[in-house]
Design a protein around this motif. Structure first.
Motif, PDB file in Angstrom:
ATOM      1  N   ALA A 157       3.429   4.543   3.371  1.00  0.00           N
ATOM      2  CA  ALA A 157       3.826   3.007   3.564  1.00  0.00           C
ATOM      3  C   ALA A 157       3.152   2.194   2.412  1.00  0.00           C
ATOM      4  O   ALA A 157       3.741   1.450   1.669  1.00  0.00           O
ATOM      5  N   GLY A 158       1.942   2.622   2.238  1.00  0.00           N
ATOM      6  CA  GLY A 158       1.250   1.835   1.225  1.00  0.00           C
ATOM      7  C   GLY A 158       1.654   2.221  -0.221  1.00  0.00           C
ATOM      8  O   GLY A 158       1.893   1.356  -1.035  1.00  0.00           O
ATOM      9  N   LEU A 159       1.700   3.426  -0.466  1.00  0.00           N
ATOM     10  CA  LEU A 159       2.088   4.046  -1.768  1.00  0.00           C
ATOM     11  C   LEU A 159       3.500   3.547  -1.997  1.00  0.00           C
ATOM     12  O   LEU A 159       3.885   3.142  -3.068  1.00  0.00           O
ATOM     13  N   LEU A 160       4.379   3.596  -1.140  1.00  0.00           N
ATOM     14  CA  LEU A 160       5.800   3.022  -1.204  1.00  0.00           C
ATOM     15  C   LEU A 160       5.914   1.466  -1.699  1.00  0.00           C
ATOM     16  O   LEU A 160       6.622   1.074  -2.517  1.00  0.00           O
ATOM     17  N   ARG A 161       5.072   0.736  -1.139  1.00  0.00           N
ATOM     18  CA  ARG A 161       4.806  -0.754  -1.481  1.00  0.00           C
ATOM     19  C   ARG A 161       4.250  -0.610  -2.785  1.00  0.00           C
ATOM     20  O   ARG A 161       4.892  -1.821  -3.511  1.00  0.00           O
ATOM     21  N   VAL A 162       3.194   0.083  -3.121  1.00  0.00           N
ATOM     22  CA  VAL A 162       2.849   0.042  -4.425  1.00  0.00           C
ATOM     23  C   VAL A 162       4.139   0.430  -5.785  1.00  0.00           C
ATOM     24  O   VAL A 162       4.366  -0.437  -6.422  1.00  0.00           O
ATOM     25  N   ILE A 163       4.728   1.503  -5.409  1.00  0.00           N
ATOM     26  CA  ILE A 163       5.696   1.749  -6.077  1.00  0.00           C
ATOM     27  C   ILE A 163       6.749   0.681  -6.223  1.00  0.00           C
ATOM     28  O   ILE A 163       7.376   0.289  -7.200  1.00  0.00           O
ATOM     29  N   ASP A 164       7.341   0.106  -5.108  1.00  0.00           N
ATOM     30  CA  ASP A 164       8.345  -0.916  -5.103  1.00  0.00           C
ATOM     31  C   ASP A 164       7.790  -2.256  -5.956  1.00  0.00           C
ATOM     32  O   ASP A 164       8.756  -2.863  -6.611  1.00  0.00           O
ATOM     33  N   GLY A 165       6.630  -2.233  -6.167  1.00  0.00           N
ATOM     34  CA  GLY A 165       6.164  -3.617  -6.846  1.00  0.00           C
ATOM     35  C   GLY A 165       5.786  -3.487  -8.208  1.00  0.00           C
ATOM     36  O   GLY A 165       5.423  -4.150  -9.005  1.00  0.00           O
ATOM     37  N   LEU A 166       6.126  -1.965  -8.614  1.00  0.00           N
ATOM     38  CA  LEU A 166       5.628  -1.785 -10.309  1.00  0.00           C
ATOM     39  C   LEU A 166       6.491  -2.370 -11.290  1.00  0.00           C
ATOM     40  O   LEU A 166       7.712  -2.583 -10.738  1.00  0.00           O
ATOM     41  N   SER A 167       6.019  -2.866 -12.065  1.00  0.00           N
ATOM     42  CA  SER A 167       6.700  -3.278 -13.425  1.00  0.00           C
ATOM     43  C   SER A 167       6.461  -2.607 -14.559  1.00  0.00           C
ATOM     44  O   SER A 167       5.610  -1.374 -14.508  1.00  0.00           O
TER      45      SER A 167
END
Length: 234
Positions: A207-217
């Motif tokens: 869940a944390g990794l997917l939040r990081v991935i979703d927030g990538l620029s």
């Protein structure tokens, strides 16, 4: 056409959890593993999500297996389908290594599995990556040269450091297409690899990794991040 997530090493642990959470979010998934016929939990998910989960064989270190995946992929995702998230999760950790008894075959196998295979698989799948896609290479803080304070798991640590360089190389190679490539440390996770004493549960880590991935620029491409989004030292 829908945009797909592709996960390697998806039969257990973090890979299986990535599949679960992406399906729960409504994303269609291609899940790969070496022996799909033995992937009981993965096949059960496929039965629960008909049409949304395709399970394909992949031995990531085998060039013929990678080539076969490339041939089968259009049939799985459709002629116009694209991958918007590639999770290079498949990896190996050889335990019990001691200085004075290191083995070249073990080091080579770790490098081929943990660094070379993700690099070559991403290259092979590049034509199917959507513009702005994300490539998540599952690395480890043990691959941080600056963070190394003791001798331990040398083949794993060396191979993850090599994966970090592969991540930076891929980030440059795919930058013009807007593809963001990152190396991600999932934490110390309670999986077969991490062991039962580990501090993070697989669902919390993913869940944390997917939040990081979703927030990538775009500016994050080539970075080394942990599952909370913190930057790690090379």
């Amino acid at each position: 056409m829908p945009e797909w997530t592709l996960v390697t090493g998806a039969n257990r642990g973090l890979g299986l959890e990535f599949v679960r959470q992406r399906l729960a979010a409504g994303a269609p998934v291609v899940a790969t593993c070496r022996q799909p016929g033995r992937a009981t939990a993965l096949n059960a998910l496929a039965g629960e999500h008909p049409g949304h989960l395709k399970v394909l064989p992949l031995d990531a270190i085998d060039p013929r297996s990678r080539a076969e995946l490339v041939r089968e992929l259009p049939l799985a995702i459709g002629k116009g389908g694209r991958i918007d998230l590639l999770v290079n999760n498949a990896g190996v950790l050889h335990g019990g290594e001691r200085f004075g008894h290191l083995d070249g075959d073990t080091l080579e196998h770790s490098l081929r599995t943990n660094a070379v295979a993700p690099l070559l698989l991403t290259q092979a799948l590049a034509p199917w990556l959507a513009g702005g896609a994300r490539v998540a290479n599952l690395s480890s803080q043990l691959g941080s040269i600056a963070g190394t304070t003791r001798f331990g798991t040398p083949s794993y640590a060396i191979s993850k450091a090599a994966l970090n360089m592969a991540t930076v190389q891929l980030a440059h190679a795919l930058r013009e297409r807007g593809v963001v490539v990152v190396a991600l440390h999932p934490g110390w996770v309670r999986t077969n690899m991490g062991g039962g004493q580990a501090s993070e549960a697989p669902d919390e880590s993913v869940a944390g990794l997917l939040r990081v991935i979703d927030g990538l620029s775009a500016s994050d491409s080539g970075q080394f991040l942990d599952w909370t989004g913190a930057r790690l030292p090379w």
